[in-house]
Design a protein around this motif. Structure first.
Motif, PDB file in Angstrom:
ATOM      1  N   LEU A   1     -30.303 -54.977  42.400  1.00 14.51           N
ATOM      2  CA  LEU A   1     -30.432 -56.382  42.790  1.00 14.51           C
ATOM      3  C   LEU A   1     -31.790 -56.941  42.387  1.00 14.51           C
ATOM      4  CD1 LEU A   1     -28.798 -56.382  46.347  1.00 14.51           C
ATOM      5  CD2 LEU A   1     -27.847 -57.291  44.219  1.00 14.51           C
ATOM      6  N   ASP A   2     -32.808 -56.115  42.449  1.00 15.57           N
ATOM      7  CA  ASP A   2     -34.139 -56.582  42.058  1.00 15.57           C
ATOM      8  C   ASP A   2     -34.198 -56.914  40.571  1.00 15.57           C
ATOM      9  OD1 ASP A   2     -37.005 -57.033  42.615  1.00 15.57           O
ATOM     10  OD2 ASP A   2     -37.275 -55.289  41.313  1.00 15.57           O
ATOM     11  N   ALA A   3     -33.335 -56.257  39.783  1.00 17.65           N
ATOM     12  CA  ALA A   3     -33.306 -56.528  38.337  1.00 17.65           C
ATOM     13  C   ALA A   3     -32.570 -57.818  38.000  1.00 17.65           C
ATOM     14  CB  ALA A   3     -32.653 -55.354  37.605  1.00 17.65           C
ATOM     15  N   VAL A   4     -31.883 -58.402  38.980  1.00 16.36           N
ATOM     16  CA  VAL A   4     -31.155 -59.651  38.758  1.00 16.36           C
ATOM     17  C   VAL A   4     -32.138 -60.808  38.937  1.00 16.36           C
ATOM     18  CG1 VAL A   4     -29.209 -61.093  39.468  1.00 16.36           C
ATOM     19  CG2 VAL A   4     -29.034 -58.598  39.617  1.00 16.36           C
TER      20      VAL A   4
ATOM     21  N   SER B   1     -43.968 -47.555  51.693  1.00 11.97           N
ATOM     22  CA  SER B   1     -42.872 -48.260  51.028  1.00 11.97           C
ATOM     23  C   SER B   1     -41.547 -47.513  51.159  1.00 11.97           C
ATOM     24  CB  SER B   1     -43.202 -48.473  49.545  1.00 11.97           C
ATOM     25  OG  SER B   1     -43.258 -47.235  48.849  1.00 11.97           O
ATOM     26  N   GLN B   2     -41.600 -46.191  51.367  1.00 15.80           N
ATOM     27  CA  GLN B   2     -40.378 -45.414  51.525  1.00 15.80           C
ATOM     28  C   GLN B   2     -39.916 -45.333  52.973  1.00 15.80           C
ATOM     29  OE1 GLN B   2     -38.406 -44.306  49.256  1.00 15.80           O
ATOM     30  NE2 GLN B   2     -39.694 -44.827  47.506  1.00 15.80           N
ATOM     31  N   LEU B   3     -40.636 -45.968  53.893  1.00 12.82           N
ATOM     32  CA  LEU B   3     -40.220 -45.945  55.294  1.00 12.82           C
ATOM     33  C   LEU B   3     -38.858 -46.587  55.485  1.00 12.82           C
ATOM     34  CD1 LEU B   3     -43.483 -46.752  57.305  1.00 12.82           C
ATOM     35  CD2 LEU B   3     -42.232 -44.589  57.213  1.00 12.82           C
ATOM     36  N   VAL B   4     -38.555 -47.595  54.673  1.00 15.31           N
ATOM     37  CA  VAL B   4     -37.248 -48.249  54.804  1.00 15.31           C
ATOM     38  C   VAL B   4     -36.135 -47.286  54.409  1.00 15.31           C
ATOM     39  CG1 VAL B   4     -37.424 -49.252  52.483  1.00 15.31           C
ATOM     40  CG2 VAL B   4     -35.888 -50.265  54.172  1.00 15.31           C
ATOM     41  N   THR B   5     -36.356 -46.465  53.390  1.00 17.23           N
ATOM     42  CA  THR B   5     -35.361 -45.455  53.022  1.00 17.23           C
ATOM     43  C   THR B   5     -35.239 -44.406  54.118  1.00 17.23           C
ATOM     44  OG1 THR B   5     -35.809 -45.771  50.660  1.00 17.23           O
ATOM     45  CG2 THR B   5     -34.742 -43.716  51.298  1.00 17.23           C
ATOM     46  N   ALA B   6     -36.385 -43.989  54.674  1.00 19.86           N
ATOM     47  CA  ALA B   6     -36.364 -43.016  55.765  1.00 19.86           C
ATOM     48  C   ALA B   6     -35.609 -43.555  56.969  1.00 19.86           C
ATOM     49  CB  ALA B   6     -37.801 -42.648  56.149  1.00 19.86           C
ATOM     50  N   ALA B   7     -35.864 -44.804  57.318  1.00 16.94           N
ATOM     51  CA  ALA B   7     -35.194 -45.401  58.477  1.00 16.94           C
ATOM     52  C   ALA B   7     -33.703 -45.554  58.240  1.00 16.94           C
ATOM     53  CB  ALA B   7     -35.831 -46.752  58.791  1.00 16.94           C
ATOM     54  N   LEU B   8     -33.337 -45.960  57.042  1.00 14.44           N
ATOM     55  CA  LEU B   8     -31.917 -46.109  56.712  1.00 14.44           C
ATOM     56  C   LEU B   8     -31.209 -44.762  56.779  1.00 14.44           C
ATOM     57  CD1 LEU B   8     -29.553 -47.817  55.705  1.00 14.44           C
ATOM     58  CD2 LEU B   8     -30.389 -47.470  53.369  1.00 14.44           C
ATOM     59  N   ALA B   9     -31.823 -43.738  56.208  1.00 12.43           N
ATOM     60  CA  ALA B   9     -31.222 -42.406  56.247  1.00 12.43           C
ATOM     61  C   ALA B   9     -31.126 -41.888  57.677  1.00 12.43           C
ATOM     62  CB  ALA B   9     -32.046 -41.446  55.384  1.00 12.43           C
ATOM     63  N   PHE B  10     -32.164 -42.124  58.480  1.00 13.13           N
ATOM     64  CA  PHE B  10     -32.170 -41.648  59.862  1.00 13.13           C
ATOM     65  C   PHE B  10     -31.102 -42.363  60.685  1.00 13.13           C
ATOM     66  CE2 PHE B  10     -34.008 -41.299  64.176  1.00 13.13           C
ATOM     67  CZ  PHE B  10     -34.149 -39.925  64.233  1.00 13.13           C
ATOM     68  N   TRP B  11     -30.973 -43.668  60.494  1.00 20.05           N
ATOM     69  CA  TRP B  11     -29.937 -44.408  61.218  1.00 20.05           C
ATOM     70  C   TRP B  11     -28.549 -43.907  60.841  1.00 20.05           C
ATOM     71  CZ3 TRP B  11     -26.649 -48.451  59.042  1.00 20.05           C
ATOM     72  CH2 TRP B  11     -25.814 -49.031  59.999  1.00 20.05           C
ATOM     73  N   LEU B  12     -28.300 -43.710  59.544  1.00 25.79           N
ATOM     74  CA  LEU B  12     -27.005 -43.185  59.118  1.00 25.79           C
ATOM     75  C   LEU B  12     -26.772 -41.785  59.663  1.00 25.79           C
ATOM     76  CD1 LEU B  12     -26.923 -44.392  55.388  1.00 25.79           C
ATOM     77  CD2 LEU B  12     -25.583 -45.286  57.310  1.00 25.79           C
TER      78      LEU B  12
ATOM     79  N   VAL C   1     -29.623 -43.055  49.619  1.00 23.64           N
ATOM     80  CA  VAL C   1     -29.976 -43.081  48.197  1.00 23.64           C
ATOM     81  C   VAL C   1     -29.181 -44.162  47.477  1.00 23.64           C
ATOM     82  CG1 VAL C   1     -29.922 -41.767  46.045  1.00 23.64           C
ATOM     83  CG2 VAL C   1     -30.658 -40.658  48.162  1.00 23.64           C
ATOM     84  N   GLY C   2     -27.885 -44.259  47.790  1.00 23.32           N
ATOM     85  CA  GLY C   2     -27.044 -45.252  47.135  1.00 23.32           C
ATOM     86  C   GLY C   2     -27.494 -46.673  47.414  1.00 23.32           C
ATOM     87  N   LEU C   3     -27.830 -46.977  48.669  1.00 25.28           N
ATOM     88  CA  LEU C   3     -28.283 -48.328  49.001  1.00 25.28           C
ATOM     89  C   LEU C   3     -29.647 -48.619  48.389  1.00 25.28           C
ATOM     90  CD1 LEU C   3     -27.123 -48.609  52.718  1.00 25.28           C
ATOM     91  CD2 LEU C   3     -26.172 -49.771  50.720  1.00 25.28           C
TER      92      LEU C   3
END
Length: 299
Positions: free
Chosen positions: A236-239, A201-212, A227-229
């Motif tokens: 957004l999930d709480a909306v 589930s944290q792969l998306v955070t890893a990929a986002l950080a790696f791309w940045l 981290v911010g995104l």
């Protein structure tokens, strides 16, 4: 005369292209070995600090329970937190519960977002590529080590928590909030499943950080951006007004692993969450490799 002419033409005719010369013994696949990159990252201060924070968290939780007393249910409703002191397995599960939403995001973003950007920030990236280390080889080495350290961080926390919890509350079955227990062997298997799901589930955070990290020379920008995104996704999930659109947010499935802490585990939520995370991750990893292959590296 004809023989002399033929010989002159043969001597001036273009021959086969000379093969491209490389240094003796050079193999692109042997540049920047994984063990070298791993040792470099393990020696960095941020790795040691993050490991210490994760290892100390279970001790902090034990101290909190010792000071505040036994956890109690609210309004006669029992949740996972209320069973924290029932056994070492429960304490390990609670440690994952309190850290999955934010704390475990930080090492993933740090290890994957700092890796390339830090080299650019130190002005050593161009020297690595001039070594010469092929760009794709450099990225693969950085990515594999970053993901490996992220997985190690996620394994370290429950292992320490299980050890500390067993010493504090004893070895025993995993008490399920809704009633019933899981024997220690089954509980250990379920905890392994939980850690595996958290990593996926944290792969998306890893990929986002790696791309940045491949887009900026500022490590803090890559790590902070990831981290911010991730936090924005949680907001957004709480909306609730978004309705079913929230199902496309990785944050919507971050606690789907709780379905594994049941007498009969439910896998549908974890399968959907893993699918969403892997899909986003593959796209972001592809963007990172594609962009870095064409990037003009000057730092």
């Amino acid at each position: 005369m004809s023989a002399l002419t033929e010989r002159a033409e043969e001597s001036t005719a273009p021959g086969p292209a000379a093969p491209e010369e490389t240094a003796a013994g050079y193999r692109a696949g042997r540049t920047l070995p994984l063990r070298v990159e791993l040792v470099r990252q393990l020696k960095r201060r941020r790795t040691l600090v993050m490991g210490a924070v994760l290892a100390l968290l279970p001790f902090v939780l034990v101290a909190a329970f010792a000071i505040g007393g036994e956890p109690e249910g609210r309004n006669t409703r029992v949740n996972l937190m209320d069973t924290a002191t029932a056994s070492g397995a429960n304490f390990a599960a609670v440690s994952l519960f309190v850290s999955a939403g934010f704390l475990l995001v930080i090492p993933v973003a740090l290890f994957c977002g700092d890796t390339v950007a830090s080299e650019a920030g130190w002005s050593s990236l161009r020297y690595l590529l001039a070594a010469p280390v092929p760009r794709m080889r450099l990225l693969w080495s950085k990515l594999i080590v970053g993901l490996g350290l992220s997985l190690a961080a996620m394994v370290l926390l429950p292992v320490v928590a299980l050890t500390v919890g067993t010493a504090a509350y004893g070895w025993g079955p995993l008490h399920i909030p809704t009633g019933g227990t899981l024997d220690p062997g089954t509980a250990a298997g379920r905890l392994t499943v939980i850690v595996a799901y958290l990593f996926v589930s944290q792969l998306v955070t890893a990929a986002l950080a790696f791309w940045l990290s491949t887009r900026t020379d500022a490590p803090l920008g890559a790590v902070g951006g990831a981290v911010g995104l991730t936090i924005v996704g949680n907001v957004l999930d709480a909306v609730t007004a978004l309705g079913d659109w929230r199902h496309f947010l990785p944050a919507h499935w971050q606690f789907a692993w709780a379905d594994a802490v049941q007498p009969t585990p439910e896998w549908s939520g974890m399968i959907q969450g893993a699918s969403v995370s892997v899909t986003y991750a593959l796209v972001l990893f592809a963007l990172a490799f594609r962009g870095f292959a064409r990037k003009d590296v000057v730092s």
